[in-house]
Motif scaffolding. Sequence first.
Motif, PDB file in Angstrom:
ATOM      1  N   MET A   1      63.984  74.517  33.110  1.00  0.00           N
ATOM      2  CA  MET A   1      63.627  75.042  34.405  1.00  0.00           C
ATOM      3  C   MET A   1      62.572  74.129  35.038  1.00  0.00           C
ATOM      4  N   ASP A   2      62.747  73.873  36.325  1.00  0.00           N
ATOM      5  CA  ASP A   2      61.888  72.920  37.029  1.00  0.00           C
ATOM      6  C   ASP A   2      60.651  73.548  37.664  1.00  0.00           C
ATOM      7  N   TYR A   3      60.752  74.815  38.029  1.00  0.00           N
ATOM      8  CA  TYR A   3      59.671  75.492  38.738  1.00  0.00           C
ATOM      9  C   TYR A   3      59.342  76.808  38.048  1.00  0.00           C
ATOM     10  N   VAL A   4      58.096  77.255  38.238  1.00  0.00           N
ATOM     11  CA  VAL A   4      57.638  78.524  37.679  1.00  0.00           C
ATOM     12  C   VAL A   4      57.091  79.370  38.822  1.00  0.00           C
ATOM     13  N   ILE A   5      57.549  80.611  38.902  1.00  0.00           N
ATOM     14  CA  ILE A   5      57.023  81.570  39.869  1.00  0.00           C
ATOM     15  C   ILE A   5      56.052  82.463  39.116  1.00  0.00           C
ATOM     16  N   ASP A  21      68.630  87.991  39.602  1.00  0.00           N
ATOM     17  CA  ASP A  21      69.789  88.277  38.762  1.00  0.00           C
ATOM     18  C   ASP A  21      70.945  88.782  39.614  1.00  0.00           C
ATOM     19  N   TYR A  22      70.648  89.672  40.551  1.00  0.00           N
ATOM     20  CA  TYR A  22      71.663  90.218  41.455  1.00  0.00           C
ATOM     21  C   TYR A  22      72.303  89.103  42.290  1.00  0.00           C
ATOM     22  N   ALA A  23      71.491  88.087  42.656  1.00  0.00           N
ATOM     23  CA  ALA A  23      71.990  86.967  43.454  1.00  0.00           C
ATOM     24  C   ALA A  23      72.737  85.937  42.600  1.00  0.00           C
ATOM     25  N   GLY A  24      72.758  86.146  41.283  1.00  0.00           N
ATOM     26  CA  GLY A  24      73.481  85.240  40.403  1.00  0.00           C
ATOM     27  C   GLY A  24      72.738  83.949  40.099  1.00  0.00           C
ATOM     28  N   ILE A  25      71.423  83.963  40.248  1.00  0.00           N
ATOM     29  CA  ILE A  25      70.612  82.775  39.999  1.00  0.00           C
ATOM     30  C   ILE A  25      70.166  82.772  38.543  1.00  0.00           C
ATOM     31  N   ASP A  26      70.341  81.628  37.901  1.00  0.00           N
ATOM     32  CA  ASP A  26      69.940  81.462  36.508  1.00  0.00           C
ATOM     33  C   ASP A  26      68.414  81.375  36.437  1.00  0.00           C
ATOM     34  N   ILE A  27      67.795  82.284  35.678  1.00  0.00           N
ATOM     35  CA  ILE A  27      66.340  82.307  35.557  1.00  0.00           C
ATOM     36  C   ILE A  27      65.942  82.341  34.092  1.00  0.00           C
ATOM     37  N   ASP A  28      64.674  82.064  33.864  1.00  0.00           N
ATOM     38  CA  ASP A  28      64.107  82.146  32.530  1.00  0.00           C
ATOM     39  C   ASP A  28      62.819  82.955  32.644  1.00  0.00           C
ATOM     40  N   THR A  29      62.832  84.181  32.138  1.00  0.00           N
ATOM     41  CA  THR A  29      61.629  84.997  32.117  1.00  0.00           C
ATOM     42  C   THR A  29      60.780  84.539  30.936  1.00  0.00           C
ATOM     43  N   MET A  30      59.501  84.255  31.203  1.00  0.00           N
ATOM     44  CA  MET A  30      58.649  83.663  30.177  1.00  0.00           C
ATOM     45  C   MET A  30      57.202  84.088  30.374  1.00  0.00           C
ATOM     46  N   PRO A  31      56.385  83.872  29.360  1.00  0.00           N
ATOM     47  CA  PRO A  31      54.952  84.125  29.539  1.00  0.00           C
ATOM     48  C   PRO A  31      54.385  83.149  30.578  1.00  0.00           C
ATOM     49  N   ILE A  42      53.728  87.658  33.005  1.00  0.00           N
ATOM     50  CA  ILE A  42      55.147  87.309  33.075  1.00  0.00           C
ATOM     51  C   ILE A  42      55.377  86.365  34.252  1.00  0.00           C
ATOM     52  N   SER A  43      56.091  85.286  34.012  1.00  0.00           N
ATOM     53  CA  SER A  43      56.512  84.364  35.066  1.00  0.00           C
ATOM     54  C   SER A  43      58.017  84.169  34.977  1.00  0.00           C
ATOM     55  N   ILE A  44      58.570  83.562  36.021  1.00  0.00           N
ATOM     56  CA  ILE A  44      60.002  83.301  36.056  1.00  0.00           C
ATOM     57  C   ILE A  44      60.225  81.820  36.316  1.00  0.00           C
ATOM     58  N   GLY A  45      61.023  81.194  35.466  1.00  0.00           N
ATOM     59  CA  GLY A  45      61.386  79.801  35.647  1.00  0.00           C
ATOM     60  C   GLY A  45      62.699  79.695  36.396  1.00  0.00           C
ATOM     61  N   ILE A  46      62.765  78.729  37.322  1.00  0.00           N
ATOM     62  CA  ILE A  46      63.991  78.505  38.083  1.00  0.00           C
ATOM     63  C   ILE A  46      64.294  77.005  38.115  1.00  0.00           C
ATOM     64  N   LEU A  51      65.765  76.427  44.293  1.00  0.00           N
ATOM     65  CA  LEU A  51      64.522  76.726  45.008  1.00  0.00           C
ATOM     66  C   LEU A  51      64.737  77.195  46.444  1.00  0.00           C
ATOM     67  N   PRO A  52      65.563  76.532  47.263  1.00  0.00           N
ATOM     68  CA  PRO A  52      65.746  77.019  48.643  1.00  0.00           C
ATOM     69  C   PRO A  52      66.272  78.458  48.700  1.00  0.00           C
ATOM     70  N   GLN A  53      67.248  78.773  47.861  1.00  0.00           N
ATOM     71  CA  GLN A  53      67.805  80.129  47.859  1.00  0.00           C
ATOM     72  C   GLN A  53      66.764  81.137  47.365  1.00  0.00           C
ATOM     73  N   VAL A  54      66.033  80.775  46.314  1.00  0.00           N
ATOM     74  CA  VAL A  54      65.000  81.668  45.772  1.00  0.00           C
ATOM     75  C   VAL A  54      63.916  81.908  46.814  1.00  0.00           C
ATOM     76  N   ALA A  55      63.447  80.850  47.473  1.00  0.00           N
ATOM     77  CA  ALA A  55      62.414  81.005  48.503  1.00  0.00           C
ATOM     78  C   ALA A  55      62.894  81.927  49.617  1.00  0.00           C
ATOM     79  N   GLY A  56      64.154  81.791  49.994  1.00  0.00           N
ATOM     80  CA  GLY A  56      64.714  82.671  51.028  1.00  0.00           C
ATOM     81  C   GLY A  56      64.718  84.125  50.598  1.00  0.00           C
ATOM     82  N   ILE A  57      65.080  84.384  49.359  1.00  0.00           N
ATOM     83  CA  ILE A  57      65.088  85.757  48.832  1.00  0.00           C
ATOM     84  C   ILE A  57      63.669  86.311  48.794  1.00  0.00           C
TER      85      ILE A  57
END
Length: 81
Positions: A1-5, A21-31, A42-46, A51-57
């Motif tokens: 994953m390139d970015y962490v939210i 998850d509902y949008a079908g985006i592959d994520i990594d839930t992590m500390p 808890i953070s989410i890796g994407i 990134l553009p789609q996630v930022a829009g959501i």
Amino acid sequence: MDYVIAFDSTQQAIRTEMLLDYAGIDIDTMPTPKEITAGCSISIGIRGEDLPQVAGILRRERVEIRGIYFKSPEGYVTIAW
């Protein structure tokens, strides 16, 4: 994953996980990395390509986040989104 939210609340982290998850985006839930100061452990890796789609959501759903971070060789860097 390139970015962490990172989040200030667990509620927003879980909400974001559900939305992506509902949008079908592959994520990594992590500390949340220790280098990132956040109120939630808890953070989410994407992937960068998502990134553009996630930022829009996040904007559309008015999700409250601490920030989106990119891991550079020098450490985590906040990005403008």
